[in-house]
Design an enzyme around this catalytic site. Sequence first.
Site, PDB file in Angstrom:
ATOM      1  N   SER B  92       0.796  -1.088  -0.076  1.00  0.00           N
ATOM      2  CA  SER B  92       0.025   0.025   0.059  1.00  0.00           C
ATOM      3  C   SER B  92       0.797   1.382  -0.002  1.00  0.00           C
ATOM      4  O   SER B  92       1.261   1.713   0.815  1.00  0.00           O
ATOM      5  CB  SER B  92      -0.862  -0.006   1.134  1.00  0.00           C
ATOM      6  N   LYS B 166      -6.127   2.427  -3.684  1.00  0.00           N
ATOM      7  CA  LYS B 166      -6.000   1.963  -2.196  1.00  0.00           C
ATOM      8  C   LYS B 166      -6.023   2.930  -1.138  1.00  0.00           C
ATOM      9  O   LYS B 166      -6.938   2.719  -0.332  1.00  0.00           O
ATOM     10  CB  LYS B 166      -4.658   1.058  -2.254  1.00  0.00           C
ATOM     11  N   LYS B 235      -1.601   5.892   8.417  1.00  0.00           N
ATOM     12  CA  LYS B 235      -0.535   5.945   7.451  1.00  0.00           C
ATOM     13  C   LYS B 235      -1.119   6.183   6.081  1.00  0.00           C
ATOM     14  O   LYS B 235      -0.902   6.892   5.340  1.00  0.00           O
ATOM     15  CB  LYS B 235       0.488   4.895   7.411  1.00  0.00           C
TER      16      LYS B 235
END
Lengths: 304, 304, 304, 304
Positions: B92, B166, B235
């Site tokens: 990711s 994503k 994050k």
Amino acid sequence: MKPTAFAGLGAMGFPMAAHLARQGQTLVWNRTAATAEAHAAQYGTQAQQSLEGLARADLIVTCLPTSQEVWEVMRVLGPHLQPGTVWLDCTSGHPSSAREQAEWLRQYGADFLDAPVSGGTAGASAGTLTVMVGGDPAVLERVQPRLAFAQKVVHVGEEGAGFSVKAINNTLLAANLWAAGEGLAALALAGVDLGAALEVINASSGRSNATENLIPQRVLTREFPATFALGLLTKDIGIGLDLAQSGKAATPLLAQVGGLFRAATTVTGPQQDHTAALKLIEQLNGVQLGTQAPSLGTEGPKQA
Amino acid sequence: MKPTAFAGLGAMGFPMAAHLARQGQTLVWNRTAATAEAHAAQYGTQAQQSLEGLARADLIVTCLPTSQEVWEVMRVLGPHLQPGTVWLDCTSGHPSSAREQAEWLRQYGADFLDAPVSGGTAGASAGTLTVMVGGDPAVLERVQPRLAFAQKVVHVGEEGAGFSVKAINNTLLAANLWAAGEGLAALALAGVDLGAALEVINASSGRSNATENLIPQRVLTREFPATFALGLLTKDIGIGLDLAQSGKAATPLLAQVGGLFRAATTVTGPQQDHTAALKLIEQLNGVQLGTQAPSLGTEGPKQA
Amino acid sequence: MKPTAFAGLGAMGFPMAAHLARQGQTLVWNRTAATAEAHAAQYGTQAQQSLEGLARADLIVTCLPTSQEVWEVMRVLGPHLQPGTVWLDCTSGHPSSAREQAEWLRQYGADFLDAPVSGGTAGASAGTLTVMVGGDPAVLERVQPRLAFAQKVVHVGEEGAGFSVKAINNTLLAANLWAAGEGLAALALAGVDLGAALEVINASSGRSNATENLIPQRVLTREFPATFALGLLTKDIGIGLDLAQSGKAATPLLAQVGGLFRAATTVTGPQQDHTAALKLIEQLNGVQLGTQAPSLGTEGPKQA
Amino acid sequence: MKPTAFAGLGAMGFPMAAHLARQGQTLVWNRTAATAEAHAAQYGTQAQQSLEGLARADLIVTCLPTSQEVWEVMRVLGPHLQPGTVWLDCTSGHPSSAREQAEWLRQYGADFLDAPVSGGTAGASAGTLTVMVGGDPAVLERVQPRLAFAQKVVHVGEEGAGFSVKAINNTLLAANLWAAGEGLAALALAGVDLGAALEVINASSGRSNATENLIPQRVLTREFPATFALGLLTKDIGIGLDLAQSGKAATPLLAQVGGLFRAATTVTGPQQDHTAALKLIEQLNGVQLGTQAPSLGTEGPKQA
């Protein structure tokens, strides 16, 4: 068995009352009397000229725009009710009104249930609505078999709990819709194909009713069919935030959602479909979500 | 056919690499070498002591915590790659890293695809992941048949588009989760039964993956199983907000979500499951969502 | 004593460099050379055709739009600097750039101080700017007497701290301005006289620079004089939010402010005065703050 | 001249009533009668055992916690009022209550002015309060000379306008305070000296009453003196947001502020000083603003 009465033959109420008629005598009333007569002609219900005419029913169902209109009807009809009557209000109303109305009806020996529905006009027609009910569960048990418009009836708590759940559901709808709109705007500005992005999101953890249904069907197609008005959704968010305030709940994210939908209503207009709120996101981002061009494929929208 | 290489045998990578092994020679590498050897013993892959050992593969798959770790691997392995190699990064990662890494690999004649996955550890084990891919579609077409861990592969745009989708998906997950947490806190403070409320919401317009799965399974049960760390989700939201900023997108709601999840990470701890963010909502509202007591009924969760 | 150099003769830099000229030999450079020549003619400074010409100064002052332009100047000039030179950057720059630029200059034996200013063009002309400085305090002490454009010089921390404080100051400016705009919109919709409301607020606890100066002088008058561009303020908020993210600070309110100012910049235009952000609030509320009609009284603005 | 009456001898009302006594006969009442007797002994006012005893005054001043308490007093005292009496309510009340109370008093021939004050307990003692007044300006003109506790009296609009301005002022106070708290937390996490940062901000565009007074005096010192309770400020923000909702104003930023202060009240406690809201920011950021250690320098606060 005594008849059932239905007041408020709008987009939801008209088909709901038709389902009631399948199982027994049904009295109908509407502010515009012609609508009640049309309903009687079509479904064999009995149109009442006056609200008082509904008083011989032992189950009164109301489905009106806001709790304000319910008060207007109740102040006329309430004093005529027979003891033991149940008033089931399918309006998306205000929890504090539910408590006051229940209290007010008690002087006439009648019981109040707040019972808003979900499922939209499609669910009303099909008789597959979900009903969320606040109030005395024993009273609900008595009338539940007669709610022919419902597929699922869930008792969620005391008086006002039904309205509370409805208001929070709609506030979550608004939050999920706006969040998705912002996310898609960021993707569009980054040159990402929105149809493909939604296909992925809907197979992933970020999916919601907004990404699975509302945005592909209403926003990317640019159709924005006005089945649920933006102004009414903004009113419902206001009820949700009132609920939070009265319970001293801290809801900073939902509060921002309320401000943004109020802005969208002012800019876009209260009569627009609720998904037209995303037109404000488009304006704030200088980008359009989707395209007017028809989708050629058979697998659903692929516009970017 | 040349072998496929897989670097990063974590909770996701370990089962993903096992699927690759079903269809041909597979080289595996992990920072902790023992993990690679265990994989080889279990699935017949070939553990490599050094990253350079992966260079004879013509498809390199990486699955690492962040783009930072991908850079570390790439700087060692990149100069050894054969022209024509495809580097497919399932991390990711960050869209700007994707563009820089694609550029950097080009000097060695290799192609880069950013290809993060969704479906969680369950999807990785079952080989039913969804892969969202950015980069040259012709390159993707060449390697797509070899992605045995995927059920669905969607090309979403140019280099970085996979990471972008994503990041936005995960930001929507966070938004929907927090919104639902606030809404349920307001209902709990109003005395509404949360299990019943969720039953209704999940049959209504406010539903999302958060209300349908995460909250009933992880929050109301008080289990908070740590399958996706709160720190990693925070994050990812940061990547989503970076994407918005670089594209000059106006995302005030998602921005607030980022601030709230950062706070939740600080208060609750980055290693907790991402759904533990709702513990901060509980603290801010002085209420607990759900209960450890088992539900006695047979109709699903009824905790309040 | 060696000369002082000044690069970047914009609206702020032009008068700042004039103050330097009062106390010693001053070299000036500007991307558009004619501006430097005009400065030389007017203030007795020495215009340099090339950046390298600034290298004989032992104090280099830069005042450019963003850290990006500072990098461009530094890559040309840096290698020519004499050891011991101090580079004092008055740009509203990025803290991470400050650290990288300080590191980069160290190879040439030069010191870097990030030293953004506040006080606007009026303060630059009057020589009454406030300078907030990050970096080695001993280096600052050496050059502080030469900063003739400053009334107040405050050392706020290590490299990057000056840029950090400037970014947060401007983010607070934006937050206070937007909050006041929303509050006044609510009052205007309630029919309250805004001039009277501001008179009260400015004698009360809700006052800020926004309510005391910006809104009465720029918004209620409908003048919106473009002395500080909306696009630059939005850039500064972005720096403030980057600072928060890199320090893992939870700033949900400032994050929302960032999203709203980005929207205002897109809708209103980046070249407008920063106070024109309130035009978006007006649009979202369907109301105008203030009026074009001149105030007839002598007690200040009374527009509603 | 008829006497003036004052009901509600709290932290604000006690010194306010003392100023009234300087210029004529003053009747005082307090829920706890001993407080009224103490006031009479100290200032020569006349303590009344019953509310009805106030009815011979032609100016009634009330200063109570909320509009709820004003209603309780008004329902007892109102029917005894003489026609022509003016009721001036200094409570931080609700605009909708103002309209209802004015209407209710009209049946007894009395006039209502909503007249909340600012200036705090210090201003009440000094007789330098600012009064913001809604209602009939002719009525205000009649009683204004008797408001001996006021330095500045501003008529801001119709009934409810005074309460509206007060609520928005306090909401701006909350917004500016929270924004500054978040900004300082980000700076503290970046290692910046907060005393120096505030010195700069207070000479720059981001300054507000929060950065100039509240944070240096109450937060950095860790004193948090409870002169204005957090719970009351949160109540006032709620009034501000009610005002916005009833006027259909879009205030997404102020709405978030409301949610955050509600959370701070729950976590920190309603009796704490309003500046203690920043303790929640500290908790969410894992950092403390300021220190108990005394500043050693002579240039003001230097805590970080």
